[in-house]
Write a protein that holds these residues in place. Structure first.
Motif, mmCIF file in Angstrom:
data_model
loop_
_atom_site.group_PDB
_atom_site.id
_atom_site.type_symbol
_atom_site.label_atom_id
_atom_site.label_comp_id
_atom_site.label_asym_id
_atom_site.label_seq_id
_atom_site.Cartn_x
_atom_site.Cartn_y
_atom_site.Cartn_z
ATOM 1 N N THR A 83 4.120 34.798 67.866
ATOM 2 C CA THR A 83 2.986 35.087 67.342
ATOM 3 C C THR A 83 2.421 36.442 68.179
ATOM 4 O O THR A 83 1.763 36.342 69.377
ATOM 5 C CB THR A 83 2.039 34.049 67.611
ATOM 6 O OG1 THR A 83 1.873 33.484 68.927
ATOM 7 C CG2 THR A 83 2.172 32.766 66.656
ATOM 8 N N PRO A 84 2.502 37.746 67.409
ATOM 9 C CA PRO A 84 1.861 38.988 68.198
ATOM 10 C C PRO A 84 0.412 38.978 68.316
ATOM 11 O O PRO A 84 -0.139 38.194 67.732
ATOM 12 C CB PRO A 84 2.352 39.969 67.048
ATOM 13 C CG PRO A 84 3.401 39.362 66.235
ATOM 14 C CD PRO A 84 2.955 37.881 66.242
ATOM 15 N N GLU B 121 -1.378 41.169 68.428
ATOM 16 C CA GLU B 121 -1.996 42.299 67.499
ATOM 17 C C GLU B 121 -0.828 42.988 66.617
ATOM 18 O O GLU B 121 0.390 43.171 67.030
ATOM 19 C CB GLU B 121 -2.816 43.236 68.527
ATOM 20 C CG GLU B 121 -3.460 44.518 67.459
ATOM 21 C CD GLU B 121 -3.925 45.530 68.450
ATOM 22 O OE1 GLU B 121 -4.593 46.461 67.831
ATOM 23 O OE2 GLU B 121 -3.950 45.277 69.784
ATOM 24 N N GLU B 122 -1.344 43.074 65.399
ATOM 25 C CA GLU B 122 -0.239 43.650 64.480
ATOM 26 C C GLU B 122 -0.488 44.998 64.340
ATOM 27 O O GLU B 122 -1.346 45.684 64.674
ATOM 28 C CB GLU B 122 -0.644 43.185 62.835
ATOM 29 C CG GLU B 122 -0.513 41.697 62.682
ATOM 30 C CD GLU B 122 1.153 41.311 62.570
ATOM 31 O OE1 GLU B 122 2.028 42.261 62.828
ATOM 32 O OE2 GLU B 122 1.450 40.106 62.437
ATOM 33 N N ARG B 123 0.684 45.554 64.356
ATOM 34 C CA ARG B 123 0.958 47.286 64.388
ATOM 35 C C ARG B 123 1.198 47.652 62.897
ATOM 36 O O ARG B 123 1.877 46.867 62.262
ATOM 37 C CB ARG B 123 1.896 47.692 65.364
ATOM 38 C CG ARG B 123 1.554 47.483 66.887
ATOM 39 C CD ARG B 123 2.556 47.850 67.638
ATOM 40 N NE ARG B 123 2.862 49.288 68.013
ATOM 41 C CZ ARG B 123 3.086 50.131 68.601
ATOM 42 N NH1 ARG B 123 3.162 49.556 70.133
ATOM 43 N NH2 ARG B 123 3.249 51.295 68.620
ATOM 44 N N ARG C 289 9.058 42.501 66.861
ATOM 45 C CA ARG C 289 8.035 41.521 66.326
ATOM 46 C C ARG C 289 7.077 40.872 67.218
ATOM 47 O O ARG C 289 5.718 40.836 66.856
ATOM 48 C CB ARG C 289 8.719 40.408 65.639
ATOM 49 C CG ARG C 289 7.996 39.659 64.661
ATOM 50 C CD ARG C 289 7.236 40.416 63.506
ATOM 51 N NE ARG C 289 6.212 39.861 62.663
ATOM 52 C CZ ARG C 289 5.116 40.400 62.933
ATOM 53 N NH1 ARG C 289 4.799 41.516 63.518
ATOM 54 N NH2 ARG C 289 4.187 40.004 62.251
ATOM 55 N N ARG C 290 7.505 40.589 68.500
ATOM 56 C CA ARG C 290 6.520 40.243 69.587
ATOM 57 C C ARG C 290 5.489 41.050 69.772
ATOM 58 O O ARG C 290 4.237 40.722 70.099
ATOM 59 C CB ARG C 290 7.211 39.529 70.917
ATOM 60 C CG ARG C 290 8.174 38.387 70.640
ATOM 61 C CD ARG C 290 8.893 37.734 72.052
ATOM 62 N NE ARG C 290 9.871 36.885 71.438
ATOM 63 C CZ ARG C 290 9.513 35.655 71.612
ATOM 64 N NH1 ARG C 290 8.203 35.385 71.824
ATOM 65 N NH2 ARG C 290 10.569 34.752 71.172
ATOM 66 N N ALA C 291 5.420 42.434 69.650
ATOM 67 C CA ALA C 291 4.930 43.514 70.091
ATOM 68 C C ALA C 291 3.999 43.746 68.695
ATOM 69 O O ALA C 291 3.165 44.654 68.854
ATOM 70 C CB ALA C 291 5.873 44.527 70.404
ATOM 71 N N GLY C 292 4.045 43.082 67.731
ATOM 72 C CA GLY C 292 3.490 43.453 66.464
ATOM 73 C C GLY C 292 4.031 44.472 65.573
ATOM 74 O O GLY C 292 3.206 44.524 64.310
#
Length: 473
Positions: A137-138, A140-142, A163-166
């Motif tokens: 669950t990131p 914050e989404e990028r 994905r962990r980094a968004g």
């Protein structure tokens, strides 16, 4: 800790060969909690942990062994997964005898290495059972997106970190299931498929998009993928089999290892596999000869035993001490009834369909440039080995990606592997990275995971403008 003087090395119970050679389930049982604590407690906690330095991922092995020995299993798991995306997979298929365990200090002093791989497997299997493995669950989404070509260990490790980094991640693969060789190359008796599938499901749940049955260069162009994403990672692996030479090498019944293993693994999923049903890629009732001495050859011979072959022989042109495959796998194969013909090479093939391999006996001569002794033919020493199916397990080479994908600016080495920085995976093309076997040549799953994680960090820096700024300077 430091129990190695009084407590002997003890692996989990191994199923009897007469029992395990009839199915594709893993051959080792799981450690019980107390046994895992006992074996982890044998670690000497040495000042210079060679196990850690010889692990491609540099896992903090002494610390999670200590936590396991103290009964702090969840903490041990959390520490082990900080540096390894798939610790339960590495615990099963890494050649620990050549890496961490092979460099254990107490092994060098004659006490028997710590069973690092089995403890690693125990920790993550326990974590899954207890619900300690958290969803991705990131925070914050990028907005940026990355396209990953290849759903093997390198591509999936990068997908996990990105994905962990968004970052928005799309994975493209030619097969119908992700996992690469972990899914279709490695047999279930080494790596049961639900272990791989649950990691695929974890990534899907996290929002990674998988575009399967997609052959880049045919179904979708590389240019289209590059145009859709902010960065692209090439993690295709190497699937082009090295071929056999000699009279009769094109005969029916001589098959590639990758085709043979893929057919067997597809059957384990319950797929309809016409080549298996016809007997073309099925060893049942046949005399099998496997040519090669690596881990793929070991997978083939042990698969043939389980399919009900009448005999299974492995030809290798060097001796046992010089073979590239895991000695542990050789021992398991011998227990299961495989016969190894050392210092033996194929000279020709008899019949079409094949009925025999003409075997040339060898001896080891002077060392080559790498220091290994070169096999030499013994004049007049050959014989016919009966065979109904011959499996070529001579290793893999890269496909001609620049030509297949129409991307001539993608630089390759003289071996056909992609030119990329080993520490970042960065290629000469802006925003294009490459990792794993397509850069290294045929190698280990653990190295692909390491490369995927390193490239993910480099891609995040690139998306943040770091590499662009460096290039501009």
């Amino acid at each position: 800790m430091l129990k190695f003087v009084t407590v002997e090395r003890s692996m989990p119970e191994k199923r009897l060969a007469t029992e395990r050679n009839k199915d594709f389930h893993e051959i080792y049982a799981e450690y019980a909690n107390e046994k895992a604590k006992e074996q982890a407690g044998r670690c000497s906690q040495c000042g210079v942990p060679y196990c850690q330095s010889h692990c491609p991922l540099h896992n903090n092995i002494p610390d999670w062994l200590r936590l396991t020995a103290e009964g702090r299993t969840k903490e041990a798991y959390e520490l082990s997964q900080l540096t390894n995306t798939f610790p339960e997979i590495c615990g099963r298929i890494c050649p620990q005898d050549r890496l961490c365990e092979g460099n254990c200090v107490i092994e060098q002093s004659g006490h028997g290495t710590v069973t690092i791989g089995q403890v690693e497997k125990y920790l993550t299997d326990t974590a899954w059972e207890e619900g300690w493995v958290e969803d991705i669950t990131p925070a914050e989404e990028r907005p940026e997106s990355v396209g990953i070509i290849g759903a093997g260990p390198g591509g999936l490790a990068a997908a996990d970190m990105l994905r962990r980094a968004g970052v928005q991640v799309t994975v493209y693969d030619r097969y119908d299931r992700s996992g690469g060789l972990m899914t279709y190359g490695i047999p279930g008796f080494k790596l049961e498929k639900d272990v791989v599938m649950r990691r695929n499901e974890q990534l899907e749940k996290a929002g990674v998009e998988f575009v399967m049955n997609c052959d880049v260069g045919t179904d979708l162009s590389f240019a289209a993928i590059r145009g859709k994403h902010d960065a692209v990672l090439i993690a295709t692996g190497v699937y082009k089999s090295r071929d056999l030479q000699g009279p009769g090498s094109g005969a029916q019944g001589i098959v590639r290892a990758i085709d043979y293993l893929t057919a067997s693994n597809r059957k384990s999923f319950g797929d309809d596999v016409p080549e298996f049903e016809s007997g073309e890629l099925n060893a049942e009732g046949k005399r099998v000869v496997v040519i090669g001495g690596g881990d793929t050859a070991m997978d083939c011979v042990r698969t043939a035993v389980r399919q009900g072959a009448t005999s299974v022989k492995c030809l290798y042109r060097r001796d046992r001490q010089n073979m590239p495959g895991s000695q542990r796998e050789v021992a398991n194969a011998e227990e299961e009834g495989v016969v190894f013909e050392w210092l033996s090479a194929p000279k020709a093939f008899v019949g079409d369909p094949v009925t025999a391999v003409k075997v040339q006996q060898m001896r080891l001569g002077a060392p080559d440039a790498s220091g290994r002794q070169t096999p030499e033919e013994i004049e007049g020493a050959d014989y016919d080995e009966p065979a109904d199916i011959v499996i070529k397990a001579l290793g893999f080479e890269p496909e001609e990606l620049p030509k297949l994908w129409g991307v001539e600016e993608l630089s390759v080495t003289r071996w056909g592997t992609i030119k990329a920085e080993f520490t970042t995976g960065r290629t000469a093309m802006d925003g294009v990275y490459a990792v794993g076997d397509i850069v290294r040549g045929a190698s280990l799953v653990v190295w692909a995971i390491r490369d995927g994680r390193d490239a993910a960090e480099a891609i995040l820096e690139y998306l943040d403008g770091g590499e662009k700024a460096i290039a501009a300077e």
